[in-house]
Design a protein around this motif. Structure first.
Motif, PDB file in Angstrom:
ATOM      1  N   HIS A 102       1.051  -1.261   0.197  1.00  0.00           N
ATOM      2  CA  HIS A 102      -0.063   0.175   0.138  1.00  0.00           C
ATOM      3  C   HIS A 102       0.795   1.176  -0.001  1.00  0.00           C
ATOM      4  O   HIS A 102       1.905   1.247   0.424  1.00  0.00           O
ATOM      5  CB  HIS A 102      -1.207  -0.062   0.950  1.00  0.00           C
ATOM      6  CG  HIS A 102      -0.239   0.689   2.366  1.00  0.00           C
ATOM      7  ND1 HIS A 102       0.406  -0.657   3.079  1.00  0.00           N
ATOM      8  CD2 HIS A 102       0.475   1.210   3.302  1.00  0.00           C
ATOM      9  CE1 HIS A 102       1.061  -0.491   4.250  1.00  0.00           C
ATOM     10  NE2 HIS A 102       0.977   0.548   4.310  1.00  0.00           N
ATOM     11  N   ASP A 103       0.350   2.529  -0.087  1.00  0.00           N
ATOM     12  CA  ASP A 103       1.235   3.557  -0.151  1.00  0.00           C
ATOM     13  C   ASP A 103       0.658   4.672   0.539  1.00  0.00           C
ATOM     14  O   ASP A 103      -0.202   4.307   0.838  1.00  0.00           O
ATOM     15  CB  ASP A 103       0.865   4.635  -1.195  1.00  0.00           C
ATOM     16  CG  ASP A 103      -0.556   5.320  -2.482  1.00  0.00           C
ATOM     17  OD1 ASP A 103      -1.162   4.249  -0.874  1.00  0.00           O
ATOM     18  OD2 ASP A 103      -0.680   5.646  -3.263  1.00  0.00           O
ATOM     19  N   HIS A 104       1.589   5.636   0.967  1.00  0.00           N
ATOM     20  CA  HIS A 104       1.738   7.043   1.638  1.00  0.00           C
ATOM     21  C   HIS A 104       1.454   8.168   1.013  1.00  0.00           C
ATOM     22  O   HIS A 104       2.654   8.460   1.040  1.00  0.00           O
ATOM     23  CB  HIS A 104       1.957   6.793   2.800  1.00  0.00           C
ATOM     24  CG  HIS A 104       2.121   5.724   3.423  1.00  0.00           C
ATOM     25  ND1 HIS A 104       2.850   4.672   2.960  1.00  0.00           N
ATOM     26  CD2 HIS A 104       1.615   4.572   5.019  1.00  0.00           C
ATOM     27  CE1 HIS A 104       2.686   3.583   3.853  1.00  0.00           C
ATOM     28  NE2 HIS A 104       2.146   3.891   4.659  1.00  0.00           N
ATOM     29  N   ASN A 163       7.842   4.796  -0.655  1.00  0.00           N
ATOM     30  CA  ASN A 163       6.429   5.200   0.038  1.00  0.00           C
ATOM     31  C   ASN A 163       5.695   4.010   0.004  1.00  0.00           C
ATOM     32  O   ASN A 163       4.225   3.911   0.502  1.00  0.00           O
ATOM     33  CB  ASN A 163       6.081   6.280  -0.619  1.00  0.00           C
ATOM     34  CG  ASN A 163       4.866   6.755  -0.699  1.00  0.00           C
ATOM     35  OD1 ASN A 163       3.847   6.147  -0.693  1.00  0.00           O
ATOM     36  ND2 ASN A 163       5.523   7.832   0.613  1.00  0.00           N
ATOM     37  N   TYR A 183      -4.257  10.087   6.151  1.00  0.00           N
ATOM     38  CA  TYR A 183      -4.916   9.296   5.496  1.00  0.00           C
ATOM     39  C   TYR A 183      -5.643  10.167   5.377  1.00  0.00           C
ATOM     40  O   TYR A 183      -5.971  10.613   6.164  1.00  0.00           O
ATOM     41  CB  TYR A 183      -5.450   8.369   5.236  1.00  0.00           C
ATOM     42  CG  TYR A 183      -4.085   7.182   4.474  1.00  0.00           C
ATOM     43  CD1 TYR A 183      -3.796   6.970   3.874  1.00  0.00           C
ATOM     44  CD2 TYR A 183      -3.571   6.443   5.553  1.00  0.00           C
ATOM     45  CE1 TYR A 183      -2.552   6.635   3.065  1.00  0.00           C
ATOM     46  CE2 TYR A 183      -2.575   5.843   5.587  1.00  0.00           C
ATOM     47  CZ  TYR A 183      -2.246   4.801   4.823  1.00  0.00           C
ATOM     48  OH  TYR A 183      -0.939   4.060   3.777  1.00  0.00           O
ATOM     49  N   GLU A 185      -9.567  10.676   2.933  1.00  0.00           N
ATOM     50  CA  GLU A 185     -10.520  10.430   0.960  1.00  0.00           C
ATOM     51  C   GLU A 185     -10.410  12.102   0.569  1.00  0.00           C
ATOM     52  O   GLU A 185     -10.842  12.009  -0.596  1.00  0.00           O
ATOM     53  CB  GLU A 185     -11.490   9.790   0.905  1.00  0.00           C
ATOM     54  CG  GLU A 185     -11.163   8.564   1.529  1.00  0.00           C
ATOM     55  CD  GLU A 185     -10.792   7.347  -0.051  1.00  0.00           C
ATOM     56  OE1 GLU A 185     -11.161   7.977  -0.859  1.00  0.00           O
ATOM     57  OE2 GLU A 185     -10.389   6.297   0.561  1.00  0.00           O
ATOM     58  N   ARG A 189      -6.022  12.084  -0.277  1.00  0.00           N
ATOM     59  CA  ARG A 189      -5.311  10.948   0.470  1.00  0.00           C
ATOM     60  C   ARG A 189      -5.529   9.790   0.973  1.00  0.00           C
ATOM     61  O   ARG A 189      -5.482   9.323   1.630  1.00  0.00           O
ATOM     62  CB  ARG A 189      -4.571  11.385   1.363  1.00  0.00           C
ATOM     63  CG  ARG A 189      -3.784  13.113   0.934  1.00  0.00           C
ATOM     64  CD  ARG A 189      -2.370  13.234   2.612  1.00  0.00           C
ATOM     65  NE  ARG A 189      -3.635  13.930   2.785  1.00  0.00           N
ATOM     66  CZ  ARG A 189      -3.807  15.096   3.624  1.00  0.00           C
ATOM     67  NH1 ARG A 189      -3.891  16.221   2.898  1.00  0.00           N
ATOM     68  NH2 ARG A 189      -4.676  14.967   4.711  1.00  0.00           N
ATOM     69  N   SER A 191      -5.965   5.131   1.036  1.00  0.00           N
ATOM     70  CA  SER A 191      -4.935   4.188   1.238  1.00  0.00           C
ATOM     71  C   SER A 191      -5.211   3.681  -0.102  1.00  0.00           C
ATOM     72  O   SER A 191      -6.329   2.997  -0.816  1.00  0.00           O
ATOM     73  CB  SER A 191      -5.455   3.211   2.044  1.00  0.00           C
ATOM     74  OG  SER A 191      -4.054   2.604   2.471  1.00  0.00           O
ATOM     75  N   THR A 192      -3.876   2.998  -1.154  1.00  0.00           N
ATOM     76  CA  THR A 192      -4.611   1.840  -2.247  1.00  0.00           C
ATOM     77  C   THR A 192      -2.787   1.067  -2.507  1.00  0.00           C
ATOM     78  O   THR A 192      -2.341   1.215  -1.712  1.00  0.00           O
ATOM     79  CB  THR A 192      -3.598   3.336  -3.716  1.00  0.00           C
ATOM     80  OG1 THR A 192      -4.593   4.826  -3.647  1.00  0.00           O
ATOM     81  CG2 THR A 192      -4.103   2.458  -4.939  1.00  0.00           C
ATOM     82  N   TYR A 193      -4.026  -0.374  -3.189  1.00  0.00           N
ATOM     83  CA  TYR A 193      -3.046  -1.072  -2.299  1.00  0.00           C
ATOM     84  C   TYR A 193      -2.894  -1.289  -4.212  1.00  0.00           C
ATOM     85  O   TYR A 193      -3.181  -0.584  -5.026  1.00  0.00           O
ATOM     86  CB  TYR A 193      -4.258  -2.310  -2.101  1.00  0.00           C
ATOM     87  CG  TYR A 193      -4.717  -1.698  -0.230  1.00  0.00           C
ATOM     88  CD1 TYR A 193      -3.671  -2.415  -0.250  1.00  0.00           C
ATOM     89  CD2 TYR A 193      -5.913  -1.046  -0.644  1.00  0.00           C
ATOM     90  CE1 TYR A 193      -4.492  -2.105   1.678  1.00  0.00           C
ATOM     91  CE2 TYR A 193      -5.732  -0.805   0.258  1.00  0.00           C
ATOM     92  CZ  TYR A 193      -5.171  -1.241   1.787  1.00  0.00           C
ATOM     93  OH  TYR A 193      -5.699  -0.641   3.020  1.00  0.00           O
ATOM     94  N   GLU A 210      -2.017  -0.896  -9.526  1.00  0.00           N
ATOM     95  CA  GLU A 210      -3.728  -0.795  -8.190  1.00  0.00           C
ATOM     96  C   GLU A 210      -4.421  -2.289  -8.758  1.00  0.00           C
ATOM     97  O   GLU A 210      -4.769  -2.844  -9.459  1.00  0.00           O
ATOM     98  CB  GLU A 210      -4.353   0.457  -8.510  1.00  0.00           C
ATOM     99  CG  GLU A 210      -5.041   1.123  -7.539  1.00  0.00           C
ATOM    100  CD  GLU A 210      -5.837   2.418  -8.016  1.00  0.00           C
ATOM    101  OE1 GLU A 210      -6.574   2.406  -7.399  1.00  0.00           O
ATOM    102  OE2 GLU A 210      -5.258   3.390  -8.829  1.00  0.00           O
TER     103      GLU A 210
END
Length: 244
Positions: A102-104, A163, A183, A185, A189, A191-193, A210
């Protein structure tokens, strides 16, 4: 009265990330040193405690009033604090559980492995395309190793340091995170997997694509039982940043 370690961490984090402008290397290093001093008991966890499911009352050891670090059956998040500028919390993982890649987005993240052992894999973007319905791109692997506590805190930035990362718990473990900004929405920002596809001809590089939130990802909540935090900005970072 002496401040608790978590209060000292909150004070410095609030002062640093509520100020105007980007933090300096010295300020990040100071915050990292404060984080390095925090132990499991400082956030209300007995790392050796043996209890049943974290959804039952027996999660809390009645003898010391702490959460039982060995008793979590699912990934569990302990919320400590969140405001517009940053968030603080602890992820507790039982052995064998995976927190997927996941990202930040746009964040600075400081993390401390409080106890246990985890395999960490982390990437930074080289190129990416987010114009379509899914983000896809080339990423370079910056971390692929087993971390054992005690381990110095790690720092990642919006475009460097790993990241995009995942954790696989090799033993029961806990990770204290400080994220700035948190985070959101509403502020773009989420959280994307991602799934990662290694490129055999380019060692250390993968295609990241993604994907939806994994259906098997279960994150439960547990109460914060550490020292209470006074969330009043009584400190100025310029006065405390370079004290050792």
């Amino acid at each position: 009265m002496e401040r608790s370690k978590i209060q000292a961490l909150y004070d410095a984090t609030h002062a640093l990330f509520s100020q105007e402008g980007l933090p300096t290397f010295q300020q990040i290093h100071y915050l990292k040193n404060l984080l390095d001093k925090v132990e499991a008991t400082d956030v209300g966890i007995d790392e050796y405690g043996l209890c049943d499911s974290p959804m039952s009352d027996s999660t809390v050891d009645s003898s010391n009033g702490l959460l039982c670090g060995q008793g979590f059956s699912e990934i569990t998040y302990i919320h400590i604090h969140e405001c517009d500028d940053f968030s603080m919390g602890v992820f507790c993982l039982p052995a064998g559980k995976v927190f997927p890649l996941h990202d930040h987005p746009g964040m600075t993240v400081l993390s401390k492995l409080l106890y246990g052992s985890a395999h960490v894999k982390a990437y930074d973007w080289i190129t990416l395309d987010s114009t379509g319905c899914q983000t896809i791109g080339l990423a370079g692997r910056v971390v692929d190793e087993v971390m054992n506590a005690p381990h110095e805190p790690t720092v990642l930035f919006p475009r460097s340091g790993g990241n995009i990362h995942s954790f696989t718990a090799l033993t029961p473990c806990a990770i204290l995170d400080v994220l700035s900004p948190p985070y959101s929405e509403d502020f773009g920002r989420p959280s994307t997997y991602y799934s990662d596809i290694p490129i055999p001809s380019l060692h250390g590089y993968s295609i990241l694509e993604e994907k939806p939130i994994p259906r098997d990802l279960v994150v439960q909540g547990a109460p914060y039982l550490g020292p209470s935090i006074v969330t009043v900005g009584d400190y100025n970072f310029g006065q405390i940043a370079f004290h050792n």
